[in-house]
Design a protein around this motif. Sequence first.
Motif, mmCIF file in Angstrom:
data_model
loop_
_atom_site.group_PDB
_atom_site.id
_atom_site.type_symbol
_atom_site.label_atom_id
_atom_site.label_comp_id
_atom_site.label_asym_id
_atom_site.label_seq_id
_atom_site.Cartn_x
_atom_site.Cartn_y
_atom_site.Cartn_z
ATOM 1 N N ALA A 97 0.868 -1.183 0.000
ATOM 2 C CA ALA A 97 0.000 0.000 0.000
ATOM 3 C C ALA A 97 0.906 1.235 0.000
ATOM 4 O O ALA A 97 1.964 1.223 -0.621
ATOM 5 N N SER A 98 0.551 2.282 0.724
ATOM 6 C CA SER A 98 1.301 3.539 0.627
ATOM 7 C C SER A 98 2.645 3.536 1.347
ATOM 8 O O SER A 98 3.396 4.510 1.257
ATOM 9 N N LYS A 101 5.849 4.477 -0.491
ATOM 10 C CA LYS A 101 6.222 5.863 -0.738
ATOM 11 C C LYS A 101 7.518 6.270 -0.030
ATOM 12 O O LYS A 101 8.220 7.160 -0.500
ATOM 13 N N MET A 130 3.406 13.632 -0.739
ATOM 14 C CA MET A 130 3.391 12.178 -0.916
ATOM 15 C C MET A 130 3.529 11.467 0.428
ATOM 16 O O MET A 130 2.867 10.455 0.687
ATOM 17 N N SER A 134 0.016 11.484 2.233
ATOM 18 C CA SER A 134 -0.105 10.267 1.427
ATOM 19 C C SER A 134 -0.763 10.557 0.081
ATOM 20 O O SER A 134 -1.622 9.809 -0.392
ATOM 21 N N ASN A 136 -1.612 10.495 -3.504
ATOM 22 C CA ASN A 136 -1.402 9.512 -4.567
ATOM 23 C C ASN A 136 -1.022 10.155 -5.897
ATOM 24 O O ASN A 136 -0.257 9.588 -6.676
ATOM 25 N N THR A 139 2.614 10.826 -5.817
ATOM 26 C CA THR A 139 3.346 9.562 -5.968
ATOM 27 C C THR A 139 3.399 9.134 -7.421
ATOM 28 O O THR A 139 4.452 8.716 -7.926
ATOM 29 N N MET A 169 -0.336 4.252 -8.118
ATOM 30 C CA MET A 169 -1.339 4.259 -7.071
ATOM 31 C C MET A 169 -2.731 4.364 -7.681
ATOM 32 O O MET A 169 -2.930 5.052 -8.697
ATOM 33 N N LYS A 233 4.857 6.281 8.401
ATOM 34 C CA LYS A 233 4.157 6.258 7.116
ATOM 35 C C LYS A 233 3.193 5.092 7.105
ATOM 36 O O LYS A 233 3.598 3.939 7.277
ATOM 37 N N GLY A 235 -0.108 2.794 5.379
ATOM 38 C CA GLY A 235 -0.556 2.283 4.097
ATOM 39 C C GLY A 235 -1.884 1.584 4.267
ATOM 40 O O GLY A 235 -2.052 0.810 5.211
#
Length: 284
Positions: A97-98, A101, A130, A134, A136, A139, A169, A233, A235
Amino acid sequence: MLLASSTYLVVTKFFAQQATPAVIESSSIEKSSKQSVIETSQTTHSSTSSTQQSSEVQIQLDPSGLLANAEQVYYGVYYFKNNQELSSHNSAPTVSASVIKVFIMEYAFTKANPTEIVQGKSLNEWIIPMIQQSDNEATNVLIEHFGMETLNQFFQAQGYRDTRVERKMLDNVARSQGKENYTSLNDCMIFLKKLYQQRENYPQSTMLEIMKGQTVRTKIPSKLAGEITVANKTGELDNAENDIGLVLTEDNPFALVVLTKNMTSVAGIRNAIGDFALAATQNN
């Protein structure tokens, strides 16, 4: 927006003063209704003259809340003061997931010029949202600019054996074709250890300051005292709830990784990650 702008000014000032530097076995922990306590021990050595003495230190954490809320759980805690580590010992490639990043951020600060203009903004102006919001779109701009294969080659060179970008993403077409972004417990812990241990040096110093400005605080920081700094971070996907970060307690800062797949309860796993992080601080 104010937080991101403030962080951008700090980081931009920093750049003005700095030169830009040059078959895994998959396993999982199944959810359990029984309480499970993990232990780890380490022999620490101190020397007086030429004599060495050793003592065994034990620390405990209860992962049962995590296990009760997801089918697959990968977790690890590393205390920097005494080099003590707790782990589920089941690292394997899993949906990032995130969390992916942070690895893209590392490439940007290690291999690129953060002041380079891409689609009307500097790379730095894409990197901050990003991570902190978060974002997208930001990203995807960076993935397209750097290229997936270039990023993946960098990840391998850094020792991130299980970390890979296969899609942008929110690309549901790519997901339907079986493409996914991956990382692992081991890779995330390598990243966090390097982030802390090289925190006085660029680019880790800059990445750490950006991560401290994280606005998504629903997991690791959610139950910690306000005075504890967390650089994390998260996700999230329909089948993954992840969070990785540094918990910078005064007495014994530590790295924490929790990666989960196929949650039985989103609210439950987020609450369990918060509880796990809080318990980890109480081992200090």
